[in-house]
Design an enzyme around this catalytic site. Structure first.
Site, PDB file in Angstrom:
ATOM      1  N   SER A   1      -4.093   0.967  12.851  1.00  0.00           N
ATOM      2  CA  SER A   1      -5.396   0.926  12.186  1.00  0.00           C
ATOM      3  C   SER A   1      -6.521   0.505  13.125  1.00  0.00           C
ATOM      4  O   SER A   1      -6.294  -0.087  14.180  1.00  0.00           O
ATOM      5  CB  SER A   1      -5.345  -0.050  11.014  1.00  0.00           C
ATOM      6  OG  SER A   1      -4.264   0.251  10.178  1.00  0.00           O
TER       7      SER A   1
HETATM    8  N1  SAH Z   1      -0.478  -2.093  10.791  1.00  0.00           N
HETATM    9  C1  SAH Z   1       0.155  -0.976  11.426  1.00  0.00           C
HETATM   10  C2  SAH Z   1      -0.202   0.283  10.681  1.00  0.00           C
HETATM   11  C3  SAH Z   1       0.739   1.399  10.879  1.00  0.00           C
HETATM   12  S1  SAH Z   1       0.421   2.815   9.900  1.00  0.00           S
HETATM   13  C4  SAH Z   1      -0.274  -0.913  12.871  1.00  0.00           C
HETATM   14  O1  SAH Z   1      -1.297  -1.506  13.182  1.00  0.00           O
HETATM   15  O2  SAH Z   1       0.393  -0.295  13.684  1.00  0.00           O
HETATM   16  C5  SAH Z   1       1.394   2.507   8.481  1.00  0.00           C
HETATM   17  C6  SAH Z   1       2.874   2.393   8.685  1.00  0.00           C
HETATM   18  O3  SAH Z   1       3.472   2.301   7.394  1.00  0.00           O
HETATM   19  C7  SAH Z   1       3.533   3.581   9.372  1.00  0.00           C
HETATM   20  O4  SAH Z   1       4.199   3.129  10.512  1.00  0.00           O
HETATM   21  C8  SAH Z   1       4.521   4.107   8.321  1.00  0.00           C
HETATM   22  O5  SAH Z   1       5.725   4.579   8.872  1.00  0.00           O
HETATM   23  C9  SAH Z   1       4.749   2.880   7.456  1.00  0.00           C
HETATM   24  N2  SAH Z   1       5.224   3.151   6.104  1.00  0.00           N
HETATM   25  C10 SAH Z   1       4.891   4.157   5.273  1.00  0.00           C
HETATM   26  N3  SAH Z   1       5.528   4.023   4.089  1.00  0.00           N
HETATM   27  C11 SAH Z   1       6.294   2.892   4.179  1.00  0.00           C
HETATM   28  C12 SAH Z   1       7.175   2.205   3.296  1.00  0.00           C
HETATM   29  N4  SAH Z   1       7.437   2.649   2.057  1.00  0.00           N
HETATM   30  N5  SAH Z   1       7.763   1.080   3.729  1.00  0.00           N
HETATM   31  C13 SAH Z   1       7.538   0.587   4.973  1.00  0.00           C
HETATM   32  N6  SAH Z   1       6.707   1.197   5.856  1.00  0.00           N
HETATM   33  C14 SAH Z   1       6.091   2.323   5.464  1.00  0.00           C
END
Ligand code: SAH
Length: 224
Positions: free
Chosen positions: A68
């Site tokens: 993000s």
């Molecule tokens: N805060 C993170 C954001 C990553 S984007 C950062 O700064 O890197 C959101 C993430 O949520 C992705 O990696 C995706 O694989 C994960 N995601 C999506 N659905 C999910 C679920 N049901 N449980 C756990 N993770 C999930």
């Protein structure tokens, strides 16, 4: 945290600029800004992305996911105000950058990621930085992590069509949760608070755009 040896001096100036940008976008709380100064974002993104690591923008981290925008994460912190006594649940570890920031702000962080490779990479960088108050789980975050509930703070870093009920259940008294809710393209951030038995929901103004939350109580993974 032991970032010294790993933190290339080239990046220090870029990081200060990022902090100025976050401040210009409405977060001027020194304690929050310091967290962004302490965590070297480049270490969490693929090396090919290092030149862009300190832009205030989302960055691809592989597997179709992005980390993000830092100013958005700063707004999360401004709203949620995690303290050193707080237990935090993060849904969507991704590259682990926000996990690291939360770990410096809170007592303990529990973070769930559905893509094993991302969780493993996040673990490596967190270990390199000497951040030890983080537990990672590979699985579906829409059902939460009951074992360590209740949580003071829950952050959801992926967009959901509705609020997964298990996450509200696992919020403690005085707890607060931020989750992007809406369609696949744009969402609104919803702040959920629990005081005793009373649960309130409030929308934070302004649209946001997150990758989809895929799981039992969100978007179904087969549509990926
Ligand atoms: N805060 C993170 C954001 C990553 S984007 C950062 O700064 O890197 C959101 C993430 O949520 C992705 O990696 C995706 O694989 C994960 N995601 C999506 N659905 C999910 C679920 N049901 N449980 C756990 N993770 C999930």
């Amino acid at each position: 945290m032991e970032s010294g040896a790993l933190d290339d001096t080239r990046f220090i100036g870029y990081r200060r600029k990022l902090i100025e940008e976050i401040r210009a976008k409405g977060v001027d709380d020194l304690e929050i800004l310091q967290l962004f100064d302490k965590v070297p974002r480049h270490l969490f993104v693929p090396e090919a992305m290092w030149p862009r690591a300190y832009e205030d923008a989302p960055i691809p981290i592989g597997y179709g996911q992005t980390t993000s925008q830092p100013s958005l994460l700063a707004h999360y912190l401004k709203i949620l105000r995690p303290t050193k006594d707080d237990k935090v649940l993060e849904i969507g570890t991704g590259c682990g950058y926000f996990t690291a920031i939360l770990a410096l702000a809170a007592d303990r962080v529990y973070s769930i990621e559905r893509i094993r490779e991302l969780s493993q990479r996040a673990r490596k960088v967190l270990d390199q930085l000497g951040i030890r108050n983080v537990a990672l789980l590979v699985g579906d975050g829409t059902i939460g992590w009951k074992k360590y509930a209740p949580y003071d703070v829950i952050v959801v870093a992926a967009a959901s069509p509705s609020i997964p009920p298990a996450l509200v259940d696992q919020l403690g008294d005085g707890g607060r949760m931020l989750i992007p809710v809406g369609g696949r393209d744009t969402q609104e951030l919803v702040l959920v608070r629990k005081d005793g038995f009373i649960v309130t929901e409030e929308t934070v103004p302004g649209p946001v755009k997150f990758v989809p939350l895929l799981g039992e109580f969100a978007w179904k993974p087969e549509r990926e």
